[in-house]
Structures are given as C-alpha cells and as structure tokens.
Design an enzyme around this catalytic site. Sequence first.
Site, PDB file in Angstrom:
ATOM      1  N   GLU A  32      -1.226  -3.141  -2.598  1.00 44.00           N
ATOM      2  CA  GLU A  32      -2.062  -2.213  -1.847  1.00 44.00           C
ATOM      3  C   GLU A  32      -1.607  -2.182  -0.391  1.00 44.00           C
ATOM      4  O   GLU A  32      -1.464  -3.227   0.245  1.00 44.00           O
ATOM      5  CB  GLU A  32      -3.530  -2.620  -1.939  1.00 44.00           C
ATOM      6  N   ARG A 106     -19.301   4.710  -3.900  1.00 42.81           N
ATOM      7  CA  ARG A 106     -17.888   4.504  -4.225  1.00 42.81           C
ATOM      8  C   ARG A 106     -17.443   3.060  -3.929  1.00 42.81           C
ATOM      9  O   ARG A 106     -16.690   2.464  -4.703  1.00 42.81           O
ATOM     10  CB  ARG A 106     -17.027   5.490  -3.425  1.00 42.81           C
ATOM     11  N   TYR A 225     -28.215  12.882  -4.581  1.00 43.13           N
ATOM     12  CA  TYR A 225     -28.632  11.969  -5.648  1.00 43.13           C
ATOM     13  C   TYR A 225     -28.723  10.550  -5.095  1.00 43.13           C
ATOM     14  O   TYR A 225     -28.152  10.228  -4.045  1.00 43.13           O
ATOM     15  CB  TYR A 225     -27.668  12.022  -6.842  1.00 43.13           C
ATOM     16  N   ASP A 311      -5.629   9.981  -9.287  1.00 40.72           N
ATOM     17  CA  ASP A 311      -5.259  11.056  -8.364  1.00 40.72           C
ATOM     18  C   ASP A 311      -3.756  11.194  -8.174  1.00 40.72           C
ATOM     19  O   ASP A 311      -3.277  12.257  -7.770  1.00 40.72           O
ATOM     20  CB  ASP A 311      -5.919  10.832  -7.000  1.00 40.72           C
TER      21      ASP A 311
END
Length: 411
Positions: A32, A106, A225, A311
């Site tokens: 990462e 997230r 939400y 993605d």
Amino acid sequence: MKKQVLIAGGGIGGMAAALAASRAGWDVRMYERVAAFSEVGAGVQLGPNVVRCLQAWGLQKALQQVAAFPDKLQVRSALSGQELGTLALGRTAVQRYGAAYATIHRADLHALLHEGVQRYTDAQLHQGLAIESFVDASTTAQSVPGAETVVTVRTSQGKEIEGDALIGADGLWSRTRTQLLGYQTPRVTGHLAYRALVPQSALPPSLRTRQVTAWLGPRLHMVQYPVRRGELQNLVVIVQGPAPANLETWDHDANARDLEDALLGTSTALQHAVHSVEAAGSGWRLWPLCDRPPVRNPDEMAQGLVALLGDAAHPMRPYLAQGAGMAIEDAAQLESALSMHDLDVPLRLRRYAVNRWQRNARVQARSTRNGRIFHATGPVRWGRDWSLKLLGERVLDVPWLYRGDVGDASR
C-alpha cells in the site's frame, strides 16, 4: 510449498483480495502506497449479495457491530417532497435474499476487512511501499511451455520481488492497469458528489433516520441513510457540473454555498436536511465522479499472471450503490479461482475473469442508466415518477443483483 500472491493496493478491494487469497491457501504480500491503512469517504451501501460474501468469510458478527440495517428504502421527489415509492428491506431482504441490506461507514468496512486479514491470515501487509511496475514471465518470449513462471514487481523503493500472481487492486488510477492495458484516462462524468456525516444525536428527531431515502430531481439527487450502528447519518448530494482541476486529489473541500445554489427550487424538507449539516457542526466534502466504460471482455480483468480487481478493473458510478460491493464479489470469485490447485495460475486467473467480467459490465451499465433516470428532466421525469407510484417495489427491487454472483463464496 504455498504459492505467493502479490497485491497492489490496501483499500477495500485489496483487503478483500488478501483475505480471499489466504483462504484459498496462498501466501499473501500486500503493498500500500500510503503510510497507514485507511479509507477516506463516508457511507457505503451493501446489498444482500455483498453481505453474503462477508458472512462466508466469518465477518457477520463484526459487521453487526459496526453497520446499520435500514428497514426500508423510500424514494421521494426532490421538488415536491412527495413519496414516490418504497422497498421493504430489513427482515424482508433476509427472507428474500438470505442476507440483510446494510449501510456502513467506509472506514468501518475497511477496518472490518483489515481486522479479518490480521486475525485469520498470515498475510504480510507493507505500508508506505507501492508496486510501481511488473514483468510477467508467463507472457514473455523467454517463457518455456510447462515451466513454472513468476511475476516480478518493482516497488517504489526500487526493490524487485517475485510472486506467482499479481492482483492489481490499486484503484481508479491503477498503475497495474496502465501497464496491463495501456494508459486510458478515466472518464470525467460531469457529476459532483457532496458528502457529509452528521451525528444523529445532533439533529432534531424529525431529521434522524433509520431508513435509506433517495430524493430524485432534475440533474440532481440526494441519498441519506444511517451508518455506524445508526449513530451517524450519511448524506450524499450529487449534482451535475464542472469538476475541480486536480482529479487525482479526489477529495476536495466543498463550498456549502455552491451546494445551496444547486438546490434552489427543491423541496423544503430536502433543504432542511441539507442545512442540518452545518447546523450540527459538520461540513461537506466534494468528490468529482469518474468511471470507465463497461468491461468488454475477460482480457480487461486478467492476462497471464496478472489480474485486476475492484476500481482498477471496473470503476462505476454510484447509482446502483455497488462500487465496493463489486470489489468484494470480485474477491469472493478470486478465492474460488485460486483454490483450483489442479490448474496453472494463468488458467485460474482466466477463470476468475471469465466468471466476473459480464456481471461487472452489467452493473457498470445499469449504474450509468440509473444516473440518467435519477436526474431525468421533462417527460422522462414524469414517466419515472408515475412508474414508481404505480409499480413501487417492482421497480425498486433488483433480484438479479441481490441474488448474487453465481460464483460468490457463499455458494
């Protein structure tokens, strides 16, 4: 001796891939670029198709501790505030599709996957270290038929590392994708997403929510939400307009005045919800939305010893709420493919791509189509509203999506 998979990217897709590959019996090394694993953003919706994948990985209890589980989806007119249609979620979703419909921050989803990787696997997670390029020996002229081949990556520190497979889960601006498929600039959609998170306790009771509400208007819509066990409310307003100059920065400070101007003429109820963000001491962040055309064939998801996931393979618009979901489904199918130990690695990755590309392409195309419907004007908007009023749940339910991928891990 275990085979070793190298994973570029430590976001939601990368973490899901690490968990899946470990479950398939592979050693995992993840790289990462940033110095700490984290996820920016706000809320994520997880349909039953995605929740079933998390259940299969033993993460149901962890999900229940951090997510919210809305009881219904309500669609309202952004102009009049009138209800147009509803879809029962909650117990109905469990009975119909075998899993709940969840909404989650997230960062909580990323942390849930990260904890799963740390608790259930021996994966090596390298932070502050990126994969910059690769050489796939299986596709070079020097490769020998039947011989074991490797993929060699070069990191941002100049070190070369060998593995038996490389998974590019490095997002919209994926370097793995660029080398595999050639440089292709993501499409700028012309849509801007304003996002905010508000503590529900800071809102008046009338503005708190336990459901998903979508407000549809001309050239705009809003979704709200609960997330984080219902303690926070996630609000997303998407409007059409020019994107900020630096798209790769992705997250920009948002000007609340610009948002208010874009919502002139919308219903009082919608504007009260938007104004509650600043009143509660929170602020808006801005994301310009980009995507790519739907996947055209398996070669756009895997070639040789290299595969793309999430993605990096199929960035999509958020109008089906499946961006993170498709990355998790990808990982579930990757687990199945990597477990086929009687096949050579390129055939395993080919099987992964063959089983995933059409579903991802369908979700990408439907997401784009939904955006046109959500933001419709004139006669199309009137027809949409009447269809919702007359057919309601039959329009809002998506059985082909929520029943899941035929290759998902729960099967």
